[in-house]
Design a protein around this motif. Structure first.
Motif, PDB file in Angstrom:
ATOM      1  N   THR A  82      13.373  59.893  -9.580  1.00  0.00           N
ATOM      2  CA  THR A  82      12.185  59.237 -10.087  1.00  0.00           C
ATOM      3  C   THR A  82      12.041  59.498 -11.584  1.00  0.00           C
ATOM      4  O   THR A  82      12.539  60.508 -12.084  1.00  0.00           O
ATOM      5  N   ASP A  83      11.374  58.595 -12.273  1.00  0.00           N
ATOM      6  CA  ASP A  83      11.057  58.785 -13.678  1.00  0.00           C
ATOM      7  C   ASP A  83       9.645  59.351 -13.848  1.00  0.00           C
ATOM      8  O   ASP A  83       9.212  59.625 -14.964  1.00  0.00           O
ATOM      9  N   ASP A  84       8.933  59.504 -12.748  1.00  0.00           N
ATOM     10  CA  ASP A  84       7.561  60.001 -12.760  1.00  0.00           C
ATOM     11  C   ASP A  84       7.548  61.462 -12.302  1.00  0.00           C
ATOM     12  O   ASP A  84       7.783  61.736 -11.124  1.00  0.00           O
ATOM     13  N   PRO A  85       7.266  62.407 -13.186  1.00  0.00           N
ATOM     14  CA  PRO A  85       7.285  63.813 -12.785  1.00  0.00           C
ATOM     15  C   PRO A  85       6.268  64.152 -11.689  1.00  0.00           C
ATOM     16  O   PRO A  85       6.476  65.076 -10.915  1.00  0.00           O
ATOM     17  N   LYS A  86       5.200  63.382 -11.589  1.00  0.00           N
ATOM     18  CA  LYS A  86       4.193  63.640 -10.558  1.00  0.00           C
ATOM     19  C   LYS A  86       4.673  63.233  -9.167  1.00  0.00           C
ATOM     20  O   LYS A  86       4.198  63.755  -8.169  1.00  0.00           O
ATOM     21  N   ALA A  87       5.614  62.308  -9.106  1.00  0.00           N
ATOM     22  CA  ALA A  87       6.132  61.847  -7.818  1.00  0.00           C
ATOM     23  C   ALA A  87       7.280  62.721  -7.316  1.00  0.00           C
ATOM     24  O   ALA A  87       7.705  62.579  -6.179  1.00  0.00           O
ATOM     25  N   ALA A  88       7.756  63.630  -8.158  1.00  0.00           N
ATOM     26  CA  ALA A  88       8.920  64.445  -7.804  1.00  0.00           C
ATOM     27  C   ALA A  88       8.543  65.606  -6.902  1.00  0.00           C
ATOM     28  O   ALA A  88       7.457  66.171  -7.004  1.00  0.00           O
ATOM     29  N   THR A  89       9.469  65.951  -6.009  1.00  0.00           N
ATOM     30  CA  THR A  89       9.335  67.165  -5.203  1.00  0.00           C
ATOM     31  C   THR A  89      10.236  68.268  -5.744  1.00  0.00           C
ATOM     32  O   THR A  89      10.046  69.429  -5.426  1.00  0.00           O
ATOM     33  N   VAL A  90      11.221  67.889  -6.559  1.00  0.00           N
ATOM     34  CA  VAL A  90      12.149  68.840  -7.177  1.00  0.00           C
ATOM     35  C   VAL A  90      12.347  68.425  -8.626  1.00  0.00           C
ATOM     36  O   VAL A  90      12.596  67.256  -8.914  1.00  0.00           O
ATOM     37  N   ARG A  91      12.268  69.392  -9.539  1.00  0.00           N
ATOM     38  CA  ARG A  91      12.486  69.114 -10.954  1.00  0.00           C
ATOM     39  C   ARG A  91      13.776  69.789 -11.395  1.00  0.00           C
ATOM     40  O   ARG A  91      13.961  70.983 -11.163  1.00  0.00           O
ATOM     41  N   VAL A  92      14.644  69.009 -12.021  1.00  0.00           N
ATOM     42  CA  VAL A  92      15.925  69.521 -12.508  1.00  0.00           C
ATOM     43  C   VAL A  92      15.997  69.247 -14.003  1.00  0.00           C
ATOM     44  O   VAL A  92      15.842  68.111 -14.442  1.00  0.00           O
ATOM     45  N   PRO A  94      14.015  64.788  -0.566  1.00  0.00           N
ATOM     46  CA  PRO A  94      13.766  65.320  -1.898  1.00  0.00           C
ATOM     47  C   PRO A  94      13.778  64.199  -2.943  1.00  0.00           C
ATOM     48  O   PRO A  94      14.653  63.341  -2.935  1.00  0.00           O
ATOM     49  N   VAL A  95      12.803  64.221  -3.822  1.00  0.00           N
ATOM     50  CA  VAL A  95      12.720  63.262  -4.915  1.00  0.00           C
ATOM     51  C   VAL A  95      12.886  64.076  -6.199  1.00  0.00           C
ATOM     52  O   VAL A  95      12.088  64.968  -6.485  1.00  0.00           O
ATOM     53  N   ILE A  96      13.920  63.770  -6.948  1.00  0.00           N
ATOM     54  CA  ILE A  96      14.314  64.584  -8.103  1.00  0.00           C
ATOM     55  C   ILE A  96      13.837  63.936  -9.394  1.00  0.00           C
ATOM     56  O   ILE A  96      14.067  62.747  -9.623  1.00  0.00           O
ATOM     57  N   TYR A  97      13.209  64.761 -10.224  1.00  0.00           N
ATOM     58  CA  TYR A  97      12.857  64.345 -11.581  1.00  0.00           C
ATOM     59  C   TYR A  97      13.842  65.053 -12.502  1.00  0.00           C
ATOM     60  O   TYR A  97      13.873  66.277 -12.580  1.00  0.00           O
ATOM     61  N   LEU A  98      14.661  64.289 -13.182  1.00  0.00           N
ATOM     62  CA  LEU A  98      15.714  64.807 -14.050  1.00  0.00           C
ATOM     63  C   LEU A  98      15.271  64.638 -15.497  1.00  0.00           C
ATOM     64  O   LEU A  98      14.964  63.521 -15.922  1.00  0.00           O
ATOM     65  N   SER A  99      15.209  65.752 -16.249  1.00  0.00           N
ATOM     66  CA  SER A  99      14.755  65.666 -17.633  1.00  0.00           C
ATOM     67  C   SER A  99      15.444  66.724 -18.487  1.00  0.00           C
ATOM     68  O   SER A  99      16.136  67.595 -17.972  1.00  0.00           O
ATOM     69  N   HIS A 100      15.213  66.647 -19.779  1.00  0.00           N
ATOM     70  CA  HIS A 100      15.756  67.642 -20.708  1.00  0.00           C
ATOM     71  C   HIS A 100      14.716  68.707 -21.046  1.00  0.00           C
ATOM     72  O   HIS A 100      15.008  69.626 -21.800  1.00  0.00           O
ATOM     73  N   GLU A 101      13.515  68.571 -20.502  1.00  0.00           N
ATOM     74  CA  GLU A 101      12.431  69.504 -20.783  1.00  0.00           C
ATOM     75  C   GLU A 101      11.922  70.111 -19.491  1.00  0.00           C
ATOM     76  O   GLU A 101      12.010  69.506 -18.429  1.00  0.00           O
ATOM     77  N   GLY A 102      11.357  71.303 -19.579  1.00  0.00           N
ATOM     78  CA  GLY A 102      10.822  72.020 -18.423  1.00  0.00           C
ATOM     79  C   GLY A 102       9.421  71.554 -18.107  1.00  0.00           C
ATOM     80  O   GLY A 102       8.915  70.648 -18.742  1.00  0.00           O
ATOM     81  N   PRO A 103       8.763  72.126 -17.153  1.00  0.00           N
ATOM     82  CA  PRO A 103       9.256  73.154 -16.233  1.00  0.00           C
ATOM     83  C   PRO A 103      10.242  72.558 -15.230  1.00  0.00           C
ATOM     84  O   PRO A 103      10.276  71.358 -15.020  1.00  0.00           O
ATOM     85  N   ALA A 104      11.028  73.450 -14.619  1.00  0.00           N
ATOM     86  CA  ALA A 104      12.052  72.964 -13.699  1.00  0.00           C
ATOM     87  C   ALA A 104      12.282  73.960 -12.572  1.00  0.00           C
ATOM     88  O   ALA A 104      12.110  75.164 -12.750  1.00  0.00           O
ATOM     89  N   ASP A 105      12.656  73.420 -11.423  1.00  0.00           N
ATOM     90  CA  ASP A 105      13.068  74.260 -10.296  1.00  0.00           C
ATOM     91  C   ASP A 105      14.499  74.740 -10.496  1.00  0.00           C
ATOM     92  O   ASP A 105      14.862  75.830 -10.067  1.00  0.00           O
ATOM     93  N   TYR A 106      15.316  73.895 -11.115  1.00  0.00           N
ATOM     94  CA  TYR A 106      16.713  74.218 -11.400  1.00  0.00           C
ATOM     95  C   TYR A 106      17.039  73.761 -12.812  1.00  0.00           C
ATOM     96  O   TYR A 106      16.543  72.740 -13.269  1.00  0.00           O
ATOM     97  N   ARG A 107      17.901  74.517 -13.474  1.00  0.00           N
ATOM     98  CA  ARG A 107      18.418  74.121 -14.780  1.00  0.00           C
ATOM     99  C   ARG A 107      19.932  74.000 -14.635  1.00  0.00           C
ATOM    100  O   ARG A 107      20.589  74.945 -14.178  1.00  0.00           O
TER     101      ARG A 107
END
Length: 155
Positions: free
Chosen positions: A55-65, A110-123
């Motif tokens: 997803t491009d929406d961080p609010k819709a994500a269940t996992v942030r990478v 799992p819905v992943i939000y992929l970004s270059h900025e934090g916060p994140a569950d995984y880097r």
């Protein structure tokens, strides 16, 4: 006429082989090995043990990478600068888990939000000829769900 009969009889066999094997020409799929198990991108969606979406929406994500710029700041560094994969490094076995990337999110997936900025569950740090950043993120999330299957139920 005989050629047509031979062709007509082999086409169903080829189709059956395609669906039984999962693909017509098997090729390498991005994968990572974890202890004595591995996680790979599924060749076909119905072969997957886990489906993930992006997803491009961080609010819709269940996992942030987060995509890290250096391996030192990443939780997982995926680097392959070799022209070919090491033989047997990610062989499929009974402990192999397949991950499929879906276009739309389904319930419990799992819905992943992929970004270059934090916060994140995984880097993750990715420099690869085999892995895209999305593949790497799906594999890392899939590896965690393979180790902790009850997380999938809590999404």
């Amino acid at each position: 006429m005989l050629r047509f009969k031979i062709l007509a009889s082999t086409v169903p066999l080829l189709i059956a082989a395609f669906f039984a094997r999962g693909e017509l020409l098997p090729g390498p799929h991005p994968c990572i090995a974890i202890a004595n198990a591995s996680v790979e991108i599924a060749g076909l969606p119905w072969q997957a043990d886990l489906h993930v979406a992006f997803t491009d929406d961080p609010k819709a994500a269940t996992v942030r990478v987060q995509i890290s710029e250096s391996a030192d700041t990443a939780d997982f560094a995926l680097v392959d600068d070799a022209d070919s994969a090491e033989a047997g490094a990610c062989e499929a076995n009974s402990a192999t888990h397949a991950v499929s990337i879906s276009d739309t999110a389904a319930s419990g997936m799992p819905v992943i939000y992929l970004s270059h900025e934090g916060p994140a569950d995984y880097r993750i740090f990715v420099r690869s000829k085999t892995f895209s950043q999305r593949d790497a993120a799906a594999l890392v999330v899939g590896a965690d769900f393979a180790r902790h299957p009850l997380k999938a139920a809590s999404l």
